[in-house]
Write a protein that holds these residues in place. Structure first.
Motif, PDB file in Angstrom:
ATOM      1  N   LYS A 132       1.013  -1.372   0.022  1.00  0.00           N
ATOM      2  CA  LYS A 132      -0.031  -0.092   0.070  1.00  0.00           C
ATOM      3  C   LYS A 132       0.802   1.184  -0.081  1.00  0.00           C
ATOM      4  CE  LYS A 132      -4.008  -1.929   1.998  1.00  0.00           C
ATOM      5  NZ  LYS A 132      -5.133  -2.055   3.284  1.00  0.00           N
ATOM      6  N   ARG A 190      -0.405   3.509  -3.907  1.00  0.00           N
ATOM      7  CA  ARG A 190      -1.488   4.281  -3.406  1.00  0.00           C
ATOM      8  C   ARG A 190      -2.726   4.315  -4.316  1.00  0.00           C
ATOM      9  NH1 ARG A 190       0.376   6.681   1.024  1.00  0.00           N
ATOM     10  NH2 ARG A 190       2.599   6.835   1.639  1.00  0.00           N
ATOM     11  N   GLU A 199      -4.696  -9.935  -2.229  1.00  0.00           N
ATOM     12  CA  GLU A 199      -6.008  -9.019  -1.613  1.00  0.00           C
ATOM     13  C   GLU A 199      -6.750  -8.663  -2.697  1.00  0.00           C
ATOM     14  OE1 GLU A 199      -5.521  -5.998   1.161  1.00  0.00           O
ATOM     15  OE2 GLU A 199      -3.799  -6.628   1.764  1.00  0.00           O
ATOM     16  N   GLU A 209     -12.196   0.175  -3.582  1.00  0.00           N
ATOM     17  CA  GLU A 209     -11.488   1.084  -2.826  1.00  0.00           C
ATOM     18  C   GLU A 209     -11.927   0.948  -1.316  1.00  0.00           C
ATOM     19  OE1 GLU A 209     -11.329   5.051  -5.481  1.00  0.00           O
ATOM     20  OE2 GLU A 209     -13.030   5.013  -4.360  1.00  0.00           O
ATOM     21  N   LYS A 210     -13.209   0.722  -1.285  1.00  0.00           N
ATOM     22  CA  LYS A 210     -13.482   0.309   0.290  1.00  0.00           C
ATOM     23  C   LYS A 210     -12.801  -0.809   0.849  1.00  0.00           C
ATOM     24  CE  LYS A 210     -18.064   0.368  -0.447  1.00  0.00           C
ATOM     25  NZ  LYS A 210     -19.393   0.495  -0.538  1.00  0.00           N
ATOM     26  N   THR A 211     -12.768  -1.991   0.098  1.00  0.00           N
ATOM     27  CA  THR A 211     -12.361  -3.376   0.298  1.00  0.00           C
ATOM     28  C   THR A 211     -10.742  -3.108   0.356  1.00  0.00           C
ATOM     29  OG1 THR A 211     -13.919  -4.217  -0.739  1.00  0.00           O
ATOM     30  CG2 THR A 211     -12.129  -5.662  -0.192  1.00  0.00           C
ATOM     31  N   GLY A 231      -8.685  -0.289   0.351  1.00  0.00           N
ATOM     32  CA  GLY A 231      -8.104   0.698   1.522  1.00  0.00           C
ATOM     33  C   GLY A 231      -7.348   1.561   0.543  1.00  0.00           C
ATOM     34  N   VAL A 232      -7.411   1.627  -0.749  1.00  0.00           N
ATOM     35  CA  VAL A 232      -6.542   2.600  -1.600  1.00  0.00           C
ATOM     36  C   VAL A 232      -7.477   3.196  -2.687  1.00  0.00           C
ATOM     37  CG1 VAL A 232      -4.394   1.379  -1.227  1.00  0.00           C
ATOM     38  CG2 VAL A 232      -5.811   0.697  -3.131  1.00  0.00           C
TER      39      VAL A 232
END
Length: 300
Positions: free
Chosen positions: A23, A27, A246, A54-56, A58-59
């Motif tokens: 991450k 980004r 992920e 984006e929610k899953t 986190g970027v």
């Protein structure tokens, strides 16, 4: 949502970052979608999925589109995008272009447990054209040179069935996309067009009927290919393993984690898609072999 923004190219030979640190190096994660339909509809269909990612993850996640299949393939090869939904032939092209620098992760599975689809040739239902033989001296539009169902499979199989497309048809132009070819048949621009269906309920013509782009019953299938292996959701091979894992999990889980996003991606109210299953490169080797046949024909 921002679409693709120019960034420094990441060479495919770059060493992957440590899995747990991805991450900090990524980004923004970008995924590509092929030009099977017009750009605004492509973006609209995949925006809920982009927001889910984006929610899953986190970027920030961005969608990349191009005017043709090769634009997405080249973006993968140049390191401009990390992932892409590809057709089988587009995956084979990307694998060849990157010398094995891409990895197939998942493909879609239908309610009947099938993981394939079919190339078809469609005509206007009121045209009187019923078979390929009826298309002698007519115009057949293919979709894109890197389209599995819209060019490679129908062309290859027509040759195997004794038809020489350049000689048999009056013209074999590329329409630029599946939708453009089918629309061209509906409005009389082309006598026939190559596209795809998953089954009788789902495919490009059915999706276009749902969107009001063509009338119900306006185009009919007159030729169907052998089953084609569904194309893979694909990753660049040089990505951090943590990012690949992920993303793969996020795509695998979207049917249950965000059913509406998954439904929107299918583009049809009565889609028979139920989820994703894992795939590997061996599944697509026959597509590479078919593309090699095309290359041999061009070089001979």
């Amino acid at each position: 949502m921002r679409l693709f923004a120019t960034t420094a190219l990441i060479a495919l030979t770059a060493l992957p970052a440590a899995a747990q640190d991805w991450k900090s190096d990524y980004r923004i994660v970008r995924f590509g979608i092929l030009s099977g339909e017009n750009e605004s509809d492509r973006i609209a269909r995949y925006t809920p999925f982009q927001e889910y990612l984006e929610k899953t993850l986190g970027v920030e996640v961005e969608i990349f589109t191009a005017g043709n299949y090769d634009g997405v393939i080249q973006a993968l090869a140049a390191g401009q995008i990390e992932f892409s939904f590809l057709g089988s032939s587009a995956y084979a092209a990307a694998y060849t272009e990157t010398a094995g620098g891409v990895i197939p992760l998942l493909t879609q599975i239908q309610e009947d447990h099938s993981t394939g689809y079919f190339g078809v040739i469609v005509v206007r239902c009121d045209s009187g054209l019923k078979t390929v033989d009826d298309l002698k001296g007519k115009t057949l539009a293919f979709a894109d040179p890197d389209s599995t169902s819209g060019y490679n499979v129908p062309y290859y199989n027509l040759v195997q069935q004794g038809y020489q497309p350049e000689e048999f048809f009056a013209a074999i132009p590329f329409s630029g996309s599946h939708e453009a070819g089918v629309a061209g048949v509906a409005n009389g621009q082309f006598d026939a067009a190559a596209t795809y269906i998953n089954n009788e309920k789902n495919g490009i013509p059915q999706r276009m009927e749902t969107k009001g782009m063509i009338k119900e019953g306006e185009v009919c299938v007159i030729w169907t290919s052998p089953e084609i292996t569904s194309g893979p959701f694909t990753a660049r091979a040089n990505l951090p393993q943590g990012l690949i894992d992920e993303m793969k999990a996020a795509v695998m889980n979207v049917p249950t984690a965000d059913p509406q996003a998954f439904k929107d991606m299918s583009g049809a109210e009565d889609s028979t898609a139920k989820g994703y299953v894992e795939v590997d490169h061996a599944r697509y080797q026959w597509i590479i072999d078919m593309r090699d046949w095309f290359k041999a024909q061009r070089d001979s």
